[in-house]
Structure formats: structure tokens, C-alpha cells
Scaffold this motif. Sequence first.
Motif, short mmCIF file in Angstrom:
data_model
loop_
_atom_site.label_atom_id
_atom_site.label_comp_id
_atom_site.label_asym_id
_atom_site.label_seq_id
_atom_site.Cartn_x
_atom_site.Cartn_y
_atom_site.Cartn_z
N ALA A 53 39.87 42.12 40.40
CA ALA A 53 39.43 42.92 41.69
C ALA A 53 38.35 44.38 41.33
CB ALA A 53 40.75 43.45 42.32
N ALA A 54 38.92 44.74 40.28
CA ALA A 54 38.23 46.07 39.41
C ALA A 54 36.82 45.63 39.41
CB ALA A 54 38.84 46.53 38.46
N VAL A 55 36.55 44.29 38.78
CA VAL A 55 35.31 43.94 38.15
C VAL A 55 34.33 43.79 39.43
CG1 VAL A 55 33.97 42.13 37.34
CG2 VAL A 55 35.99 43.03 36.30
N VAL A 56 35.02 43.19 40.75
CA VAL A 56 34.16 42.76 41.88
C VAL A 56 33.97 44.31 42.72
CG1 VAL A 56 34.49 41.91 43.95
CG2 VAL A 56 35.27 40.73 42.04
N VAL A 57 34.89 45.04 42.50
CA VAL A 57 34.56 46.39 43.16
C VAL A 57 33.62 47.18 42.40
CG1 VAL A 57 35.60 48.56 43.79
CG2 VAL A 57 36.73 46.76 44.34
N ALA A 58 33.45 47.14 41.00
CA ALA A 58 32.64 47.88 40.41
C ALA A 58 31.04 47.18 40.35
CB ALA A 58 32.94 48.03 38.90
N THR A 59 31.21 45.91 40.64
CA THR A 59 29.84 45.21 40.71
C THR A 59 29.31 45.69 42.06
OG1 THR A 59 30.72 43.37 39.38
CG2 THR A 59 28.72 43.16 40.69
N PHE A 60 30.22 45.58 43.19
CA PHE A 60 29.69 46.13 44.54
C PHE A 60 29.21 47.48 44.37
CE2 PHE A 60 30.54 48.09 48.44
CZ PHE A 60 30.21 47.31 49.51
N VAL A 61 29.86 48.37 44.14
CA VAL A 61 29.28 49.71 43.78
C VAL A 61 27.83 49.84 43.02
CG1 VAL A 61 29.82 52.04 42.82
CG2 VAL A 61 31.55 50.78 43.92
N ILE A 62 27.93 49.26 42.04
CA ILE A 62 26.70 49.28 41.06
C ILE A 62 25.48 48.64 41.67
CG2 ILE A 62 25.58 48.41 39.08
CD1 ILE A 62 28.35 48.80 37.66
N MET A 82 33.41 38.12 32.28
CA MET A 82 34.63 38.96 32.60
C MET A 82 35.52 38.60 33.44
SD MET A 82 33.46 43.20 32.36
CE MET A 82 34.87 43.81 32.78
N LEU A 83 35.08 38.12 34.64
CA LEU A 83 36.05 37.57 35.54
C LEU A 83 36.87 36.27 35.02
CD1 LEU A 83 33.80 37.67 38.80
CD2 LEU A 83 35.88 38.95 38.39
N VAL A 84 36.19 35.64 34.23
CA VAL A 84 36.83 34.26 33.48
C VAL A 84 38.03 35.20 32.63
CG1 VAL A 84 36.53 32.66 31.93
CG2 VAL A 84 35.10 32.80 33.56
N VAL A 85 37.74 35.86 31.89
CA VAL A 85 38.75 36.46 31.05
C VAL A 85 39.97 36.96 31.66
CG1 VAL A 85 39.24 38.26 29.40
CG2 VAL A 85 37.03 36.95 29.10
N ALA A 86 39.59 37.99 32.88
CA ALA A 86 40.36 38.67 33.65
C ALA A 86 41.53 37.40 34.32
CB ALA A 86 39.63 39.30 34.74
N VAL A 87 40.87 36.58 34.90
CA VAL A 87 41.64 35.55 35.74
C VAL A 87 42.64 34.60 34.49
CG1 VAL A 87 41.53 33.54 37.09
CG2 VAL A 87 40.26 35.29 37.66
N THR A 88 42.18 34.53 33.46
CA THR A 88 42.65 33.56 32.46
C THR A 88 43.81 34.55 32.03
OG1 THR A 88 40.46 32.82 31.69
CG2 THR A 88 42.59 32.43 30.18
N ILE A 89 43.71 35.76 31.83
CA ILE A 89 44.69 36.54 31.29
C ILE A 89 45.94 36.65 32.29
CG2 ILE A 89 45.56 39.13 31.02
CD1 ILE A 89 42.71 39.32 29.46
N THR A 90 45.56 36.78 33.79
CA THR A 90 46.67 36.87 34.60
C THR A 90 47.53 35.51 34.80
OG1 THR A 90 45.16 38.22 36.10
CG2 THR A 90 47.10 37.30 37.10
N ALA A 91 46.84 34.34 34.44
CA ALA A 91 47.21 32.87 34.78
C ALA A 91 47.99 32.67 33.52
CB ALA A 91 46.14 31.81 34.87
#
Lengths: 110, 143
Positions: free
Chosen positions: B125-134, B21-30
Motif C-alpha cells: 500500500a505504501a508503494v502505491v501511495v508513494a507512486t501516486f504522490v510522486i 517492489m510490489l512483487v516483493v511486498a506481496v510475496t513477503i505478506t503471502a
Amino acid sequence: MSSAEQIEDLLQLRKMRLVSLVEGTTLLLIVGVAVPLKYLAGFPLATRLIGPVHGVAFVLYVWMLIQTVSMGGWSRAETARMVLAAFIPFGAFLNERALARRQSALAASG
Amino acid sequence: MDYLWLKALHIVAVVTWIGGMLVVAVTITAASGGRAQQETAMHSAVLAAVRRWDQRVTSPAMILVWILGIALALTGSWFPQGWLLAKLVSVLLLSVLHGGLSGRLRGLSRNQQPSPPPPLRYAAAAVVVATFVIVILVVTKPI
């Protein structure tokens, strides 16, 4: 839209119809069979078996719906209806028909 | 299946899913920036590779996360506990975000919609925050 893209979209709609049917059928089995068995006949195994299957089908349905909608071409009202119907028994079957209509329209436009 | 095996496979699926998911999120922004739009040859090759990975690895990993996670929760008889319900909601939101990212990636590879809608700009950022919470919820079980 190229023909490869059209085939991909048709396949996506077909997969969504299938997931929608699994989601709707398992919801009906929970409400109509498993819950009465648990509370009226004291037989909890059915909810333990069908519950998780329905959970996975529901997540898959929501995930595929968001994925399809994110590609564009869906109005807010259509999206809201597809989400709401997933919570109502028999709603998934209405969704499946709506997806089938969309699939025929897309196939006819190619 | 043995609890420890279920747990180990669940963690493998989670790491694969979150990484994908992080790969997809960063790719979309880039790929959505103005400069990236000009570098079309590299752009489409990268998008195609990320999409393939998303379809063949990341998405099946998400399904496995759910199947193994539900199996684990049943094995531990944790169902009505607060931390598990909060974790379920967080994972459902992550799954919804993944659906949005996947659809967006497909749109981009077809050269639609040049800039991402504001919510997806913060997806990584949302993926990282959600992972932290989980992870906090499942390890400390505070509620």
C-alpha cells in the motif's frame, strides 16, 4: 548458517565497504574541492560532476545498509551510528573499518 | 543524451522498479502467513525466484531510476524547486523501503522471522501511495 549463506553475507559486507568508501570519498571531494572551487574560484563544473555521483553513492549506501540491517544481527545503536556517520566527512571511513571488523568476525566464525 | 530519451528510459526504469517492489511486498505478506509456512517446498521455490528477480532486475532498475532522474533534473535545471525536493524525499523513502523489503526477503528465504514486522505488512500500500504522490508532483508540479 550454511557456507553459501556465509559467503553471501561476506560478499554483501565487502560491497558495502566499497560503497561506503565511494560515498565518503565523494563527500570529501565535494566539501574539500568542489565547493571551494565553486565559491572561491568561480568554477561550478566540479560540483555539477561530483554532486550527482555522491548522490547515487549515498542512496546506494543507505539502501544496502537497510537491506543488511533488515536481515537481523544489528543493534539499534550500531545501525544509528552507520547512518549518522554517512552524513559526516570522514565518518564513512569509520564505517568502512566497522564493516571490515564485522567481515573478519564473520569469516573467523565459519 | 536527448531529454526525451532520458525521460523515456527513466520511466521504463521506474515501472520496472515499482513493479518489482510490489512483487516483493506481496510475496513477503503471502510467505509470512501461518498456512504459507507449512507449504515449504513451493514457498522456497517462489522466494528464490522473487529474490533472483529482485537482485538482477529490480535493484539495478532502482539505481538506473536515480542516475537517469538526477540527469533529467540537471538537464531541466529544476534543482531548487519544491516539487522536485518533495519528489526526491519520496523516492529516497521508497528506496529505504526497498532495502527493507530486500533484506526481509533474504531473511525469509533463510527461514528466519516467521511474521513480518508491522510496517512491512503495509509495504505494498505504501508503494502505491508513494507512486501516486510522486506522479502527481512530477506531472502537475504544484509547488
